[in-house]
Design a protein around this motif. Structure first.
Motif, mmCIF file in Angstrom:
data_model
loop_
_atom_site.group_PDB
_atom_site.id
_atom_site.type_symbol
_atom_site.label_atom_id
_atom_site.label_comp_id
_atom_site.label_asym_id
_atom_site.label_seq_id
_atom_site.Cartn_x
_atom_site.Cartn_y
_atom_site.Cartn_z
ATOM 1 N N LEU A 136 0.809 -1.218 0.000
ATOM 2 C CA LEU A 136 0.000 0.000 0.000
ATOM 3 C C LEU A 136 0.846 1.273 0.000
ATOM 4 O O LEU A 136 0.315 2.371 -0.158
ATOM 5 N N LYS A 137 2.147 1.120 0.234
ATOM 6 C CA LYS A 137 3.048 2.275 0.406
ATOM 7 C C LYS A 137 2.587 3.114 1.592
ATOM 8 O O LYS A 137 2.538 4.349 1.541
ATOM 9 N N ALA A 138 2.259 2.397 2.667
ATOM 10 C CA ALA A 138 1.667 3.029 3.848
ATOM 11 C C ALA A 138 2.748 3.349 4.875
ATOM 12 O O ALA A 138 2.775 2.787 5.975
ATOM 13 N N ASP A 139 3.620 4.274 4.523
ATOM 14 C CA ASP A 139 4.717 4.626 5.421
ATOM 15 C C ASP A 139 4.219 5.246 6.723
ATOM 16 O O ASP A 139 4.907 5.183 7.742
ATOM 17 N N LYS A 140 3.025 5.850 6.683
ATOM 18 C CA LYS A 140 2.524 6.504 7.890
ATOM 19 C C LYS A 140 2.129 5.510 8.983
ATOM 20 O O LYS A 140 1.927 5.904 10.120
ATOM 21 N N LEU A 141 2.016 4.236 8.634
ATOM 22 C CA LEU A 141 1.707 3.217 9.655
ATOM 23 C C LEU A 141 2.990 2.853 10.385
ATOM 24 O O LEU A 141 3.506 1.747 10.294
ATOM 25 N N THR A 142 3.503 3.799 11.159
ATOM 26 C CA THR A 142 4.811 3.620 11.798
ATOM 27 C C THR A 142 4.802 2.543 12.877
ATOM 28 O O THR A 142 5.842 1.958 13.176
ATOM 29 N N SER A 143 3.644 2.295 13.465
ATOM 30 C CA SER A 143 3.591 1.268 14.517
ATOM 31 C C SER A 143 3.632 -0.145 13.940
ATOM 32 O O SER A 143 3.836 -1.110 14.664
ATOM 33 N N TRP A 144 3.454 -0.262 12.624
ATOM 34 C CA TRP A 144 3.520 -1.584 11.980
ATOM 35 C C TRP A 144 4.994 -1.927 11.751
ATOM 36 O O TRP A 144 5.534 -1.728 10.667
ATOM 37 N N ASN A 145 5.600 -2.416 12.795
ATOM 38 C CA ASN A 145 7.042 -2.680 12.796
ATOM 39 C C ASN A 145 7.291 -4.167 12.585
ATOM 40 O O ASN A 145 6.810 -5.001 13.363
ATOM 41 N N GLN A 146 8.057 -4.503 11.589
ATOM 42 C CA GLN A 146 8.307 -5.907 11.261
ATOM 43 C C GLN A 146 9.020 -6.629 12.397
ATOM 44 O O GLN A 146 8.896 -7.843 12.558
ATOM 45 N N ASN A 147 9.758 -5.889 13.209
ATOM 46 C CA ASN A 147 10.501 -6.500 14.305
ATOM 47 C C ASN A 147 9.661 -6.677 15.563
ATOM 48 O O ASN A 147 10.118 -7.254 16.543
ATOM 49 N N GLN A 148 8.442 -6.140 15.535
ATOM 50 C CA GLN A 148 7.552 -6.280 16.683
ATOM 51 C C GLN A 148 6.682 -7.512 16.462
ATOM 52 O O GLN A 148 5.874 -7.565 15.542
ATOM 53 N N VAL A 149 6.879 -8.510 17.320
ATOM 54 C CA VAL A 149 6.325 -9.837 17.066
ATOM 55 C C VAL A 149 4.801 -9.842 16.992
ATOM 56 O O VAL A 149 4.217 -10.446 16.107
ATOM 57 N N ASN A 150 4.144 -9.129 17.912
ATOM 58 C CA ASN A 150 2.687 -9.231 18.026
ATOM 59 C C ASN A 150 1.995 -8.087 17.285
ATOM 60 O O ASN A 150 2.016 -6.942 17.745
ATOM 61 N N PRO A 151 1.314 -8.334 16.152
ATOM 62 C CA PRO A 151 0.635 -7.253 15.418
ATOM 63 C C PRO A 151 -0.599 -6.735 16.133
ATOM 64 O O PRO A 151 -1.164 -5.725 15.704
ATOM 65 N N CYS A 152 -1.016 -7.397 17.190
ATOM 66 C CA CYS A 152 -2.196 -6.942 17.923
ATOM 67 C C CYS A 152 -1.956 -5.610 18.623
ATOM 68 O O CYS A 152 -2.896 -4.972 19.098
ATOM 69 N N MET B 11 -6.765 7.241 4.397
ATOM 70 C CA MET B 11 -5.393 7.518 4.822
ATOM 71 C C MET B 11 -4.466 7.847 3.652
ATOM 72 O O MET B 11 -3.259 7.995 3.825
ATOM 73 N N GLY B 12 -5.003 7.952 2.454
ATOM 74 C CA GLY B 12 -4.240 8.436 1.321
ATOM 75 C C GLY B 12 -3.212 7.466 0.758
ATOM 76 O O GLY B 12 -2.173 7.887 0.249
ATOM 77 N N PHE B 13 -3.479 6.174 0.833
ATOM 78 C CA PHE B 13 -2.550 5.195 0.271
ATOM 79 C C PHE B 13 -2.559 5.276 -1.268
ATOM 80 O O PHE B 13 -3.554 5.666 -1.868
ATOM 81 N N SER B 14 -1.469 4.865 -1.886
ATOM 82 C CA SER B 14 -1.402 4.919 -3.346
ATOM 83 C C SER B 14 -0.961 3.598 -3.964
ATOM 84 O O SER B 14 -0.807 3.505 -5.171
ATOM 85 N N GLY B 15 -0.787 2.578 -3.119
ATOM 86 C CA GLY B 15 -0.295 1.305 -3.620
ATOM 87 C C GLY B 15 -1.389 0.320 -3.947
ATOM 88 O O GLY B 15 -2.520 0.698 -4.280
ATOM 89 N N THR B 16 -1.067 -0.953 -3.831
ATOM 90 C CA THR B 16 -1.988 -2.028 -4.212
ATOM 91 C C THR B 16 -2.288 -2.922 -3.012
ATOM 92 O O THR B 16 -1.659 -2.808 -1.955
ATOM 93 N N LEU B 17 -3.243 -3.809 -3.199
ATOM 94 C CA LEU B 17 -3.608 -4.768 -2.155
ATOM 95 C C LEU B 17 -2.696 -5.982 -2.229
ATOM 96 O O LEU B 17 -2.425 -6.497 -3.315
ATOM 97 N N SER B 18 -2.249 -6.434 -1.070
ATOM 98 C CA SER B 18 -1.382 -7.611 -1.029
ATOM 99 C C SER B 18 -2.210 -8.885 -0.955
ATOM 100 O O SER B 18 -3.103 -9.003 -0.098
ATOM 101 N N PRO B 19 -1.918 -9.869 -1.801
ATOM 102 C CA PRO B 19 -2.663 -11.140 -1.738
ATOM 103 C C PRO B 19 -2.417 -11.901 -0.451
ATOM 104 O O PRO B 19 -3.208 -12.783 -0.101
ATOM 105 N N GLN B 20 -1.333 -11.550 0.276
ATOM 106 C CA GLN B 20 -1.041 -12.267 1.517
ATOM 107 C C GLN B 20 -2.104 -12.069 2.587
ATOM 108 O O GLN B 20 -2.207 -12.864 3.519
ATOM 109 N N ILE B 21 -2.918 -10.995 2.464
ATOM 110 C CA ILE B 21 -4.005 -10.799 3.428
ATOM 111 C C ILE B 21 -4.949 -11.991 3.418
ATOM 112 O O ILE B 21 -5.580 -12.331 4.427
ATOM 113 N N GLY B 22 -5.051 -12.650 2.281
ATOM 114 C CA GLY B 22 -5.908 -13.827 2.191
ATOM 115 C C GLY B 22 -5.494 -14.944 3.115
ATOM 116 O O GLY B 22 -6.254 -15.901 3.314
ATOM 117 N N ASN B 23 -4.285 -14.849 3.696
ATOM 118 C CA ASN B 23 -3.822 -15.881 4.623
ATOM 119 C C ASN B 23 -4.374 -15.709 6.041
ATOM 120 O O ASN B 23 -4.312 -16.636 6.849
#
Length: 604
Positions: A33-49, A70-82
């Motif tokens: 999504l190119k959602a850089d503003k989602l700063t709390s979405w940290n790959q190193n933080q184990v729990n996405p909750c 939120m003004g995203f400009s990217g695409t949807l990731s197919p991984q959400i289907g998981n």
């Protein structure tokens, strides 16, 4: 000890694996999504909750994802289907491009999918037909092409299908016309004799002359029946006394957007319509903000100016159907001193109400926020506003069945039309939102300084709580001041306007009460009358306050003298008792009794 830790690690391993697995899918969405503003979405933080806008259940399963406007400009990731535990996926009002991944068909627990008002292209995946628990599917306002998949007809729980404002073509699967609420407008769909009426209205004569005639005959018959039903319902729901005013009852049948009958000429607007009208809800178009949400100025394509209230607590009790019922009830309350509801818009994540734009804005604005050089409200206009507001509230309380309680009567909620006539707005809104979702700590709706004491202490409102708010509004009209003003602390202890006016009234300093901007251009007897009515309306006990019909009569010069004399007697007695108690317990700062009292009030 090592065995203990091994068991502990094994026991916790599933949740760690689950969190990592879900986190990876969500992080992939952030990247796509190119959602850089989602700063709390940290790959190193184990729990996405712990990530913002992500909701989990007690087992750390991600169940809801909501990222609106939120003004995203990217695409949807197919991984959400998981993430098969998802029950709600809502990404409206962004600039998302590309197609809808077919992997979304794996989200078998999904009940809500909202991707409206993006720039999605391509076809609607047939795999969405696998979402057997889906109730709300909203893909409005995109660039989707191709046909509507027949597979959507296999979704047994589908109750709302919004596919309007796309580039879809072909036939509408007949089973989808049985969905409780649908919208296919703004596409290039083929028509047949069994097609819904909006299809024929878009394509013109392509449905054939016989089909058009059949549609006209059915429309006339259905319209007559609807009008008869609506007139009967309107008479039952809102019946008024003869008060010298023309009682207007508007009757209409909903247009192409909503198949249901609507009251009061209500229109169900598309989200895209209101988005365009308000310049994407631009901050420069904000007219005001209150406890129920922001109000935006807007302009429709026909140059009609509107005011759009975007409700904050959109999750109304009972859901969309209950919201529409309450909106319809409000629209039936028609009176010259009540703001007329033009229409509404609902999506799975939004509730919006549309009103006519009042060019003179609110009474509060005209009292306190006028620009330099603009004349203030003169005294005759203030009197007319006071009486008009009282008549509007009287209608809500005493002529509507069930009666409507405003809950937030104040100068800011009384608007002025082009002739500076009072128009009460925001009535009936308390039922449209879920008080459990409010950001205040109690269920009380209103503005401090205007809220009746019993409502503040118990949370229970009645028409007499509106009377209290009206009394404070009268004081605003007379003084031009706010209900609470901390600047008065410099001169006295009365922060509340009500206490300030009571003090000056006792001292017979009426001229000090009146708005100085009037430059003494007023009738002092009329000022005194209005202050008396205000103090009667703001009595501590709700039972002692007059009904709004009595207020109207008192403002018209009937019955005020008797009520005022009775109030003065009660007020003097109450004041004497208060002073007696104050003298009894006022022993001075150095008294030992004061120290004892302080100690007794401590913990035991």
């Amino acid at each position: 000890m090592e065995l203990f830790f091994a068991i502990l690690i094994l026991a916790c391993l599933p949740s760690f694996v689950l969190s990592n697995f879900q986190g990876d899918a969500l992080y992939a969405l952030k990247i796509s999504l190119k959602a850089d503003k989602l700063t709390s979405w940290n790959q190193n933080q184990v729990n996405p909750c712990t990530w913002v806008d992500v909701t989990c259940d007690t087992n750390n399963n991600v169940i809801s994802l909501s990222l609106s406007s939120m003004g995203f400009s990217g695409t949807l990731s197919p991984q959400i289907g998981n993430i098969k535990t998802l029950t709600s996926l809502s990404l409206p009002g962004n600039g998302i491009t590309g197609g809808i991944p077919k992997e979304f068909g794996n989200l078998t627990n999904l009940t809500t999918l909202n991707l409206e008002n993006n720039n999605l292209s391509g076809e609607i995946p047939t795999s969405l037909g696998n979402l057997t628990k889906l109730q709300f599917l909203t893909l409005s306002g995109n660039n989707l092409t191709g046909t509507i998949p027949e597979s959507l007809s296999r979704i047994p729980s589908l109750s709302s299908l919004m596919l309007d404002s796309n580039n879809l073509s072909g036939q509408i699967p007949q089973h989808l016309l049985q969905v409780q609420s649908y919208n296919f407008t703004g596409n290039h769909l083929n028509c047949s004799i069994n097609s819904p009426p909006f299809c024929a209205s878009e394509i013109g004569d392509s449905g054939g002359s016989n089909g058009s005639k059949i549609g006209v005959i059915l429309g006339i018959v259905g319209g007559c029946i609807a009008i008869l039903l609506l007139v009967a319902l309107s008479l039952v729901l809102c019946r008024g006394r003869n008060s010298g005013y023309k009682r207007e009852v508007f009757v209409d049948v909903a247009g192409e957007v909503d198949r249901r009958i609507a009251f009061g000429q209500l229109k169900r607007f598309l989200w895209r319509e209101l988005q365009l009208a308000t310049d994407n809800f631009s901050e420069k178009n904000v007219l005001g903000q209150g406890g129920f949400g922001k109000v935006y100025k807007g302009v429709l394509p026909d140059n009609t100016k509107i005011a759009v209230k975007r409700l904050t607590d959109y999750e109304s009790p009972g859901g969309d159907a209950a919201f529409q019922r309450e909106v319809e009830m409000i629209s039936v309350a028609v009176h010259r001193n009540l703001l007329r509801l033009i229409g509404f818009c609902t999506t799975p994540t939004e509730r919006l109400l549309v009103y006519p734009f009042m060019q003179n804005l609110s009474v509060a604005y005209c009292l306190r926020d006028l620009k330099a050089g603009v004349p203030v409200l003169d005294w005759p206009t203030r009197k007319r506003v006071a009486l008009g507001t009282a008549r509007g509230l009287e209608y809500l309380h005493e002529h509507c069945n069930p009666k409507i309680i405003h809950r937030d009567v104040k100068a800011a909620n009384v608007l002025l039309d082009e002739d500076f006539e009072a128009v009460v707005g925001d009535f009936g809104l308390a039922k449209l939102v879920d008080v459990r979702k409010t950001n205040v700590t109690t269920q009380v709706r209103g503005t401090m300084g205007h809220i009746a004491p019993e409502y503040l202490s118990t949370g229970k409102s009645s028409e007499r709580t509106d009377v209290f708010g009206y009394g404070i509004m009268l004081l605003e009209i007379v003084t031009g001041q706010r209900a609470i003003d901390f600047s008065r602390l410099e001169e006295e202890d009365d922060v509340l306007l009500l206490d300030h006016v009571k003090k000056l009234e006792r001292e017979k300093r009426l001229e000090d009460i009146v708005d100085q901007n009037l430059n003494k251009n007023y009738n002092i007897q009329e000022v005194e009358m209005m202050i008396q009515v205000a103090l009667l309306c703001t009595q501590l006990s709700p039972e002692d306050r007059p009904a709004m019909s009595e207020v109207v009569r008192m403002l018209e010069g009937e019955g005020l003298a008797e009520r005022w004399e009775e109030w003065q007697h009660i007020e003097v007695t109450r004041r004497q008792e208060y002073e007696r108690l104050q003298r009894r317990f006022d022993w001075g700062e150095d008294s030992v009794y004061n120290q004892d009292a302080i100690e007794l009030s401590g913990g035991r």
